[in-house]
Each structure stands twice: as structure tokens, then as C-alpha cells.
Design a protein around this motif. Structure first.
Motif, PDB file in Angstrom:
ATOM      1  N   THR A 163       8.665   7.533   0.624  1.00 42.19           N
ATOM      2  CA  THR A 163       7.340   8.143   0.751  1.00 42.19           C
ATOM      3  C   THR A 163       6.900   8.907  -0.492  1.00 42.19           C
ATOM      4  OG1 THR A 163       8.282  10.111   1.836  1.00 42.19           O
ATOM      5  CG2 THR A 163       7.571   8.308   3.262  1.00 42.19           C
ATOM      6  N   ILE A 167       6.506   4.392  -2.750  1.00 42.93           N
ATOM      7  CA  ILE A 167       5.109   4.165  -2.376  1.00 42.93           C
ATOM      8  C   ILE A 167       4.248   3.924  -3.616  1.00 42.93           C
ATOM      9  CG2 ILE A 167       4.544   6.633  -2.377  1.00 42.93           C
ATOM     10  CD1 ILE A 167       2.543   6.129  -0.188  1.00 42.93           C
ATOM     11  N   LEU A 254       3.137  -2.589   0.559  1.00 45.85           N
ATOM     12  CA  LEU A 254       2.511  -1.343   0.993  1.00 45.85           C
ATOM     13  C   LEU A 254       2.295  -1.321   2.501  1.00 45.85           C
ATOM     14  CD1 LEU A 254      -0.012  -0.661  -1.903  1.00 45.85           C
ATOM     15  CD2 LEU A 254       2.085   0.587  -1.368  1.00 45.85           C
ATOM     16  N   ARG A 255       1.934  -2.457   3.065  1.00 47.26           N
ATOM     17  CA  ARG A 255       1.777  -2.488   4.525  1.00 47.26           C
ATOM     18  C   ARG A 255       3.106  -2.170   5.208  1.00 47.26           C
ATOM     19  NH1 ARG A 255      -0.110  -7.795   7.850  1.00 47.26           N
ATOM     20  NH2 ARG A 255       1.863  -8.546   6.975  1.00 47.26           N
ATOM     21  N   PHE A 258       3.702   1.618   4.927  1.00 49.16           N
ATOM     22  CA  PHE A 258       2.815   2.377   5.799  1.00 49.16           C
ATOM     23  C   PHE A 258       3.212   2.232   7.280  1.00 49.16           C
ATOM     24  CE2 PHE A 258      -0.771   1.769   2.487  1.00 49.16           C
ATOM     25  CZ  PHE A 258      -0.279   2.832   1.750  1.00 49.16           C
ATOM     26  N   GLU A 259       3.683   1.055   7.655  1.00 54.13           N
ATOM     27  CA  GLU A 259       4.019   0.812   9.059  1.00 54.13           C
ATOM     28  C   GLU A 259       5.372   1.399   9.450  1.00 54.13           C
ATOM     29  OE1 GLU A 259       3.757  -3.393   9.558  1.00 54.13           O
ATOM     30  OE2 GLU A 259       1.565  -3.396   9.825  1.00 54.13           O
ATOM     31  N   ARG A 262       6.137   7.620   7.738  1.00 53.36           N
ATOM     32  CA  ARG A 262       4.982   8.479   7.999  1.00 53.36           C
ATOM     33  C   ARG A 262       4.474   9.033   6.678  1.00 53.36           C
ATOM     34  NH1 ARG A 262       6.289  12.473  12.923  1.00 53.36           N
ATOM     35  NH2 ARG A 262       4.053  12.827  12.625  1.00 53.36           N
ATOM     36  N   ILE A 263       3.329   8.536   6.246  1.00 53.66           N
ATOM     37  CA  ILE A 263       2.738   8.948   4.982  1.00 53.66           C
ATOM     38  C   ILE A 263       1.619   9.951   5.264  1.00 53.66           C
ATOM     39  CG2 ILE A 263       1.655   8.168   2.843  1.00 53.66           C
ATOM     40  CD1 ILE A 263       4.371   6.920   3.300  1.00 53.66           C
ATOM     41  N   THR A 265      -1.848  11.772   5.225  1.00 56.29           N
ATOM     42  CA  THR A 265      -3.133  11.081   5.115  1.00 56.29           C
ATOM     43  C   THR A 265      -3.696  11.105   3.698  1.00 56.29           C
ATOM     44  OG1 THR A 265      -3.659  11.602   7.414  1.00 56.29           O
ATOM     45  CG2 THR A 265      -5.492  11.008   5.983  1.00 56.29           C
ATOM     46  N   LYS A 268      -1.774   8.824   1.372  1.00 57.24           N
ATOM     47  CA  LYS A 268      -2.064   7.420   1.686  1.00 57.24           C
ATOM     48  C   LYS A 268      -3.419   7.012   1.130  1.00 57.24           C
ATOM     49  CE  LYS A 268      -2.332   4.160   5.547  1.00 57.24           C
ATOM     50  NZ  LYS A 268      -2.180   3.996   7.025  1.00 57.24           N
ATOM     51  N   LEU A 300      -4.588  -3.767   4.847  1.00 51.66           N
ATOM     52  CA  LEU A 300      -4.300  -2.344   4.677  1.00 51.66           C
ATOM     53  C   LEU A 300      -5.392  -1.416   5.205  1.00 51.66           C
ATOM     54  CD1 LEU A 300      -2.842  -2.535   1.054  1.00 51.66           C
ATOM     55  CD2 LEU A 300      -1.567  -2.294   3.184  1.00 51.66           C
ATOM     56  N   TYR A 302      -8.132  -0.432   3.892  1.00 50.59           N
ATOM     57  CA  TYR A 302      -8.703   0.542   2.973  1.00 50.59           C
ATOM     58  C   TYR A 302     -10.223   0.430   2.954  1.00 50.59           C
ATOM     59  CZ  TYR A 302      -8.426  -3.301  -0.533  1.00 50.59           C
ATOM     60  OH  TYR A 302      -8.526  -4.480  -1.225  1.00 50.59           O
TER      61      TYR A 302
END
Length: 331
Positions: A163, A167, A254-255, A258-259, A262-263, A265, A268, A300, A302
Motif C-alpha cells: 500500500t 502501489i 492496480l485492480r 485495490f481489491e 485497503r487503500i 481514499t 487511491k 478501475l 477512475y
């Protein structure tokens, strides 16, 4: 071999006959000797197989596997070697690299002293095609915040390492400088997505592996990482030198992060905004750029808020230390 080795050394090769003897000599001359060697050739068209057959006579070589057809992915060779391995620890010694004689001795000692660790990796001296040192330093030890000292090491919780470090970029940039635990690989099912990749499979591989335990950074340059002139590196992609072909794999990595972690907010959003910026600045046609944006948005989720957050944070980082810390989140 009379007993189960502690380390399995996998040497995947494709058309590296020019560098192969240097690599093999650096492996067989390690000061740590409790290992097996697994030689793999992915249908080379040069003289690689003849060299491998010569070294396969060494009793420490447990397998020589020569593919009749190229597998299409270097990570398929990783998979094959791991499946054949017997050791507690795995070292994937890429066929165009070489290393210090104490590489294994140092890494094995670190792993033994830290039983929760699943990865131990050191730094690399970058060399050219003639094995001469060149002034490219891929190790990110010496910025103002991290005054790492040669010979020291640090142990990180694997999830935090993902993280805060993975990341942003693949800090574990060279498998040849890395030792990892075989049991963390398991039956390999979690790593199958890596094997279908051509470029970012290592980034995803280490991101999965780090969820299994601690990560050790060793601040010694124990590996020789060969830089090929004209090659496309992930660092080059980060600088926008790409036709867009690598973005699909970036999205997958990255997916996964993220999955599975716990990043926060804000972090992220900044990371997604940075990805959008990279797509915007990459050298590609507008049609390819739009396709990359669309696929990234689909995978993602975004949006423009992420891009604006990244741009605003970039501006504010010059004035607000807290924002700068998030943008440069290296542990």
C-alpha cells in the motif's frame, strides 16, 4: 542429489548465449552451496542449448528442460521452474544477469533470521551488454527521507509494503536480485494471471507474494542487472515512452492491489489520477489513448475527480508537507 536442497535456482533462458556463461559461473560459484539448479530454455535459436547442456553435467543441476516452441511469456518459465523446484527458497536468476558470490549467503541468512518474511531482495549494479558498469541506479534508497546505509536491511509488513510502495511502482524490479519462499507460491493458482503477462507479470507477482508475509530490503548491491540498449523498460513507460500496449497490464496490477488491500481514499485518488496523467502524456495515437482511457475507467472506475485531485495535490505538495508525504509514500 542426495538430499533436498534449501534453495532452488531457476535459470530461464531465451537467446542469451552471449551472457549465459557469465550468469552460470556466477551461480555455480556462490559461497552458499546448498542449492539445486534448474535450467530452462524457451526454444532459443542461438547456441544457448549447447552451453546449457555443458553445464547440465554439474551434479547440482536437477533439471534441464528445452522447449520445442517458445512459451510466449517469460513468466511461464518462472511457473515451470517453480513446479520443478524442491527447495524452501526460490531464486529466479535471469540468464542475462550475474551476481556477487555472496548473494545467496546474504539473502538466505536474512530469511532465516526473519521467519515471517516471504521476500528478500537487494540492490543491483546496472551493467551494459559488455558487462561494464553504467550510471543507472534503479534502487530508490538515497533520497532525503531514507538515508539507507550500505549493508543495512529493513523488514516491512507485506501489506504495508504494497500500500505504500508497490502501489506506485514495482520496487522489486529485478527477479535476479530476489529470494522468495516456495510455500508462499502454493499451488500457483493465485499467480496464474501473472503467467499470461509479458511485461508487468513481475509487478503483479510480487504484489501477490507480499500479501503472504514480510518483505526484507537489503541495502547491498549484490546483483548485476543488465540493461540492453534500445530495450523498453517499465521505467520508460512511466516516462511516457509507450505506444499504449503496456497499459492493460498496469490496469490489472492496480485492480488487484485495490481489491486485495485497503487503500486510503486520498492515496487511491492520487494514484488513479497519476495513471490518467501517464495515459495522457504517453506517445500514442488519439484513438489508442481514448481506448486506454475507456478500458482503465471500466476496470478501475477512475474519473475526472481523480485526475484533478492528483493535479491539485501536485501543486499543493510544494507548500503542504502532508500532501507531499502522500504523493511520495515510500516506506
Amino acid at each position: 542429489m542426495d538430499k533436498t536442497p534449501l534453495v532452488s535456482i531457476i535459470i530461464p533462458n531465451f537467446n542469451h548465449s552471449r551472457f549465459l556463461r557469465e550468469r552460470l559461473e556466477s551461480v555455480f560459484n556462490q559461497t552458499f552451496e546448498d542449492f539445486e539448479v534448474i535450467l530452462l530454455d524457451d526454444a532459443s535459436t542461438d547456441s544457448s542449448v549447447e552451453i546449457l547442456e555443458e553445464y547440465a553435467k554439474d551434479p547440482r543441476v536437477s533439471h534441464l528442460v528445452v522447449n520445442k516452441e517458445n512459451s510466449g511469456s517469460p513468466f511461464r518459465q518462472w511457473q515451470r521452474g517453480i513446479e520443478l523446484s524442491q527447495g524452501k527458497y526460490i531464486w529466479i536468476a535471469e540468464s542475462d544477469d550475474s551476481c556477487d558470490p555472496d548473494f545467496l549467503l546474504t539473502c538466505v541468512a536474512m530469511m532465516k533470521n526473519n521467519p515471517k518474511a516471504v521476500i528478500a531482495f537487494g540492490g543491483s549494479i546496472t551493467i551494459d551488454e559488455n558487462s561494464s558498469k553504467i550510471e543507472i541506479d534503479n534502487d530508490r534508497w538515497y533520497d532525503k527521507r531514507f538515508k539507507r546505509r550500505q549493508g543495512e536491511c529493513r523488514v516491512f509488513d507485506g501489506i504495508r509494503y504494497i500500500t505504500h510502495n508497490l502501489i506506485w511502482i514495482n520496487y522489486i524490479y529485478n527477479a535476479s536480485g530476489t529470494l522468495f519462499r516456495r510455500d508462499a507460491y502454493g499451488d500457483g493458482s493465485e499467480f496464474e494471471s501473472c503467467m499470461r503477462m509479458r511485461n508487468a507479470g513481475d509487478w503483479l507477482f510480487w504484489s501477490i507474494m507480499a500479501t503472504k508475509g514480510d518483505v526484507i530490503e537489503i541495502y547491498r548491491k549484490l546483483n548485476h542487472f543488465r540493461f540492453h540498449s534500445g530495450s523498453t523498460t517499465r521505467e520508460g513507460v512511466n516516462k511516457g515512452k509507450s505506444n499504449g500496449n503496456l497499459f492493460d497490464e498496469d490496469f490489472i496490477v492496480l485492480r488487484h492491489i485495490f481489491e486485495n488491500t485497503r487503500i486510503p481514499t486520498l492515496r487511491k485518488m492520487i494514484r488513479l489520477g497519476a495513471l490518467m496523467k501517464k495515459i495522457q502524456r504517453a506517445q500514442m495515437s488519439e484513438e489508442d489513448r481514448k481506448a486506454a482511457y475507456h478500458k482503465g475507467k471500466e476496470l478501475l472506475k477512475y474519473n475526472k475527480k481523480d485526475y484533478l485531485t492528483e493535479r491539485i495535490s501536485k501543486t499543493l505538495s510544494n507548500f503542504i508537507p502532508g500532501i507531499s508525504t502522500i504523493r511520495n509514500d515510500r516506506l
